[in-house]
Scaffold this active site. Structure first.
Site, PDB file in Angstrom:
ATOM      1  N   HIS A 312       0.854  -1.192   0.000  1.00 37.00           N
ATOM      2  CA  HIS A 312       0.000   0.000   0.000  1.00 37.00           C
ATOM      3  C   HIS A 312       0.886   1.236   0.000  1.00 37.00           C
ATOM      4  CE1 HIS A 312      -3.209   2.810   1.064  1.00 37.00           C
ATOM      5  NE2 HIS A 312      -4.033   1.856   0.694  1.00 37.00           N
ATOM      6  N   ASP A 369      -7.988  -5.177  -0.316  1.00 35.36           N
ATOM      7  CA  ASP A 369      -8.451  -6.050  -1.405  1.00 35.36           C
ATOM      8  C   ASP A 369      -8.106  -7.517  -1.205  1.00 35.36           C
ATOM      9  OD1 ASP A 369      -7.594  -3.314  -3.437  1.00 35.36           O
ATOM     10  OD2 ASP A 369      -9.620  -4.045  -3.048  1.00 35.36           O
TER      11      ASP A 369
HETATM   12  C1  SDX Z   1      -6.195   0.188  -3.055  1.00 39.92           C
HETATM   13  O1  SDX Z   1      -4.334   4.647  -2.015  1.00 39.92           O
HETATM   14  C2  SDX Z   1      -5.313   4.046  -1.454  1.00 39.92           C
HETATM   15  O2  SDX Z   1      -5.756   4.419  -0.377  1.00 39.92           O
HETATM   16  C3  SDX Z   1      -5.891   2.878  -2.223  1.00 39.92           C
HETATM   17  C4  SDX Z   1      -6.929   2.028  -1.498  1.00 39.92           C
HETATM   18  C5  SDX Z   1      -8.204   2.804  -1.249  1.00 39.92           C
HETATM   19  O3  SDX Z   1      -8.920   2.438  -0.297  1.00 39.92           O
HETATM   20  O4  SDX Z   1      -8.541   3.698  -2.046  1.00 39.92           O
HETATM   21  O5  SDX Z   1      -6.405   1.579  -0.263  1.00 39.92           O
HETATM   22  C6  SDX Z   1      -7.334   0.821  -2.340  1.00 39.92           C
HETATM   23  O6  SDX Z   1      -5.942   0.537  -4.183  1.00 39.92           O
HETATM   24  C7  SDX Z   1      -5.346  -0.823  -2.335  1.00 39.92           C
HETATM   25  C8  SDX Z   1      -4.132  -1.323  -3.191  1.00 39.92           C
HETATM   26  C9  SDX Z   1      -4.629  -2.401  -4.139  1.00 39.92           C
HETATM   27  N1  SDX Z   1      -3.533  -2.762  -5.080  1.00 39.92           N
HETATM   28  C10 SDX Z   1      -2.901  -3.947  -4.978  1.00 39.92           C
HETATM   29  O7  SDX Z   1      -3.096  -4.774  -4.094  1.00 39.92           O
HETATM   30  C11 SDX Z   1      -1.893  -4.177  -6.111  1.00 39.92           C
HETATM   31  C12 SDX Z   1      -0.606  -4.783  -5.534  1.00 39.92           C
HETATM   32  N2  SDX Z   1       0.082  -3.744  -4.785  1.00 39.92           N
HETATM   33  C13 SDX Z   1       1.043  -2.938  -5.434  1.00 39.92           C
HETATM   34  O8  SDX Z   1       1.135  -2.899  -6.782  1.00 39.92           O
HETATM   35  C14 SDX Z   1       1.524  -1.734  -4.639  1.00 39.92           C
HETATM   36  O9  SDX Z   1       1.776  -2.162  -3.367  1.00 39.92           O
HETATM   37  C15 SDX Z   1       0.635  -0.510  -4.621  1.00 39.92           C
HETATM   38  C16 SDX Z   1       0.245  -0.100  -6.004  1.00 39.92           C
HETATM   39  C17 SDX Z   1      -0.578  -0.760  -3.810  1.00 39.92           C
HETATM   40  C18 SDX Z   1       1.430   0.610  -3.959  1.00 39.92           C
HETATM   41  O10 SDX Z   1       2.501   0.858  -4.789  1.00 39.92           O
HETATM   42  P1  SDX Z   1       3.609   1.975  -4.440  1.00 39.92           P
HETATM   43  O11 SDX Z   1       3.264   2.711  -3.221  1.00 39.92           O
HETATM   44  O12 SDX Z   1       3.851   2.760  -5.688  1.00 39.92           O
HETATM   45  O13 SDX Z   1       4.856   1.117  -4.077  1.00 39.92           O
HETATM   46  P2  SDX Z   1       5.931   0.589  -5.110  1.00 39.92           P
HETATM   47  O14 SDX Z   1       5.266  -0.001  -6.305  1.00 39.92           O
HETATM   48  O15 SDX Z   1       6.946   1.650  -5.345  1.00 39.92           O
HETATM   49  O16 SDX Z   1       6.572  -0.602  -4.256  1.00 39.92           O
HETATM   50  C19 SDX Z   1       7.619  -0.342  -3.317  1.00 39.92           C
HETATM   51  C20 SDX Z   1       8.452  -1.633  -3.325  1.00 39.92           C
HETATM   52  C21 SDX Z   1       8.923  -2.009  -4.721  1.00 39.92           C
HETATM   53  O17 SDX Z   1      10.094  -2.796  -4.555  1.00 39.92           O
HETATM   54  P3  SDX Z   1      11.566  -2.040  -4.605  1.00 39.92           P
HETATM   55  O18 SDX Z   1      11.585  -1.217  -5.892  1.00 39.92           O
HETATM   56  O19 SDX Z   1      11.644  -1.209  -3.370  1.00 39.92           O
HETATM   57  O20 SDX Z   1      12.558  -3.182  -4.648  1.00 39.92           O
HETATM   58  O21 SDX Z   1       7.626  -2.731  -2.887  1.00 39.92           O
HETATM   59  C22 SDX Z   1       7.484  -3.654  -3.949  1.00 39.92           C
HETATM   60  C23 SDX Z   1       7.849  -2.929  -5.229  1.00 39.92           C
HETATM   61  O22 SDX Z   1       8.325  -3.848  -6.205  1.00 39.92           O
HETATM   62  N3  SDX Z   1       6.072  -4.054  -3.950  1.00 39.92           N
HETATM   63  C24 SDX Z   1       5.632  -5.291  -4.172  1.00 39.92           C
HETATM   64  C25 SDX Z   1       4.238  -5.227  -4.031  1.00 39.92           C
HETATM   65  N4  SDX Z   1       3.867  -3.978  -3.724  1.00 39.92           N
HETATM   66  C26 SDX Z   1       5.010  -3.252  -3.675  1.00 39.92           C
HETATM   67  N5  SDX Z   1       6.291  -6.433  -4.487  1.00 39.92           N
HETATM   68  C27 SDX Z   1       5.523  -7.544  -4.656  1.00 39.92           C
HETATM   69  N6  SDX Z   1       4.156  -7.558  -4.517  1.00 39.92           N
HETATM   70  C28 SDX Z   1       3.490  -6.431  -4.220  1.00 39.92           C
HETATM   71  N7  SDX Z   1       2.167  -6.432  -4.092  1.00 39.92           N
END
Ligand code: SDX
Length: 434
Positions: A312, A369
């Site tokens: 998140h 989710d």
């Molecule tokens: C919602 O914003 C809100 O409030 C949203 C929400 C709402 O109520 O409105 O809460 C609802 O959208 C919840 C999120 C649902 N999405 C997912 O579950 C999709 C999977 N999650 C990710 O793609 C990710 O965690 C996000 C999109 C939710 C957040 O992404 P960020 O903040 O841009 O973080 P990032 O992509 O920069 O990740 C930081 C690190 C990275 O690794 P490094 O570059 O540091 O090595 O964490 C890793 C990412 O690769 N990472 C994950 C991951 N999520 C982040 N690695 C594996 N699996 C994951 N799910």
């Protein structure tokens, strides 16, 4: 909002070192911010912050969340209390109007939602144009936008009655549109709303009743649906809410602004994740159930695979909503006598991830989710309706945020700056010479 001193910024301006002071503002929960509204005027600089990771777009009194502590409150009330004691309609009123309704207010609001549940009969023809395979989110967004064709009069946001009518129509009709889009997808006749049913019971009836036999509304399902919608109702400036605000800042009407928010929510990184989670869990099962294999895949940047429902932007702790939904999972499945192997897979996946340094170091926890789809499945919703359910829940939040923005006299049209990295001035070349 209180000013609390200032931040000094020293930077080269036209070859000369210049120091400016920028006000520090502090929110009611002591969140500090540097107000950079005067930055460009004073220095010619803009601030660069792709995806707004460090940037607050607005002041807001609606929802407070603390990502480090896993706190979420609507108008100051913890979601744990609202989830246990409130209903979705009451919580919608709280978010939109800023206080818990007294009985007269709640009765009036509920009656408004009851009275505006029908959509114009002509709108039913829209459904005939969609293929039965159309994703309900595509239908929902275009139908919500089309409401502005049936209610074309501009809503004076300073006129309480006009706003109440627009809000009532939207909150009530989206439920009907959602149910009709489901019926369309399975080739069943539309079931009209019934004025003697509560908001959630009416929706369940429109979704699952058929003309051929009576449909028994289970109070347990009504109760858990209220909880799920409450938990999705608002979440400060997430992607879809920011979209609603940005579109609304151009003075686009409420229906158009929310239609844009629905499309932003559809993305798999946002609300679309609840559908992706179930599809991921099913893929893990088809592959033999080795959750560690998928945890390892998620750690491999080359794989392009992510654990959906994990991580998140703001929560660096367990999403408080996920905790409540996970608990409700056990209660609802037990009550309905359902044993869903996907729940076991989800639990094992969570356990494996939360033991893995890659997830622990990055503070990646289950989000809203991760478990919600398992409950929606148990309630009989098909996977492609999960994000529609998210939109139904988030609707009061979008409305509240749009209303707050429109009531704020300092609101200006949202128009971010950029840093240009393209060609310097370049002459046009005739095609004969290219
Ligand atoms: C919602 O914003 C809100 O409030 C949203 C929400 C709402 O109520 O409105 O809460 C609802 O959208 C919840 C999120 C649902 N999405 C997912 O579950 C999709 C999977 N999650 C990710 O793609 C990710 O965690 C996000 C999109 C939710 C957040 O992404 P960020 O903040 O841009 O973080 P990032 O992509 O920069 O990740 C930081 C690190 C990275 O690794 P490094 O570059 O540091 O090595 O964490 C890793 C990412 O690769 N990472 C994950 C991951 N999520 C982040 N690695 C594996 N699996 C994951 N799910």
């Amino acid at each position: 909002m209180a000013e609390s001193g200032s931040a000094k910024l020293t930077l080269p301006v036209g070859g000369i070192e210049k120091t400016i002071e920028l006000p520090i503002r502090v929110g009611t929960e002591n969140e500090p911010a540097i107000d950079i509204a005067s930055l460009r005027a004073k220095t010619g600089y803009v601030a660069l912050d792709p995806a707004f990771v460090n940037t607050a777009s607005t002041l807001s009194g609606i929802t407070f969340l603390d990502g480090e502590k896993g706190i979420l409150r609507y108008r100051g009330i913890p979601i744990e209390e609202l989830g246990a004691k409130s209903t979705f309609v009451e919580t919608a009123f709280l978010l939109i109007y800023g206080h818990l309704p007294n009985k007269a207010e709640l009765d009036r609001f509920s009656l408004m939602l009851t009275r505006h549940s029908l959509i114009h009969e002509d709108m039913k023809k829209f459904f005939e144009g969609y293929p039965s395979t159309a994703h309900p989110m595509a239908i929902l967004s275009s139908m919500v936008c089309s409401l502005s064709a049936y209610y074309p009069d501009p809503v004076d946001t300073n006129d309480a009655e006009q706003m109440e009518m627009a809000i009532g129509r939207l909150l009530s009709k989206v439920r009907t549109i959602a149910a009709f889009s489901y019926k369309k997808s399975i080739g069943q006749p539309f079931v009209y709303p019934k004025n003697n049913l509560s908001y959630c019971a009416n929706f369940l009836n429109m979704m699952f009743a058929v003309p051929a036999e009576p449909y028994e509304i289970d109070p347990e399902i009504v109760s858990v649906l209220n909880l799920l919608l409450i938990l999705h109702a608002d979440h400060e400036q997430n992607c879809s809410t920011s979209t609603v605000r940005l579109v609304g800042s151009s003075k686009a009407n409420l229906f158009a602004s929310v239609a844009a928010g629905i499309l932003a929510l559809w993305g798999p990184l946002h609300g679309g994740a609840n559908q992706e989670v179930i599809e991921m869990l099913e893929a893990i099962q088809r592959d033999g159930g080795d959750v560690q294999k998928f945890v390892n895949l998620a750690k491999d940047k080359e794989s392009g695979f992510r654990l959906m429902g994990f991580g998140h932007r703001v929560y660096k702790n367990y999403d408080p909503r996920a905790k409540l939904i996970k608990t409700a999972c056990d209660r609802v499945l037990a009550k309905l006598g359902i044993s869903d192997p996907l729940l076991d897979t989800a639990r094992r996946l969570e356990e494996a991830a939360l033991k893995d340094p890659y997830f622990v170091d990055r503070k990646l926890y289950p989000n809203v989710d991760f478990y919600s789809g398992i409950i929606y499945r148990a309630l009989g919703f098909p996977t492609n309706m999960f994000t529609v359910m998210f939109a139904l829940g988030r609707l009061p939040g979008w409305i509240a945020q749009w209303k707050e923005m429109n009531e704020d006299r300092s609101t200006k049209i949202g128009r971010p700056r950029q840093i240009y990295t393209g060609n310097l001035v370049t002459p046009y070349v005739d095609i004969a010479s290219r």
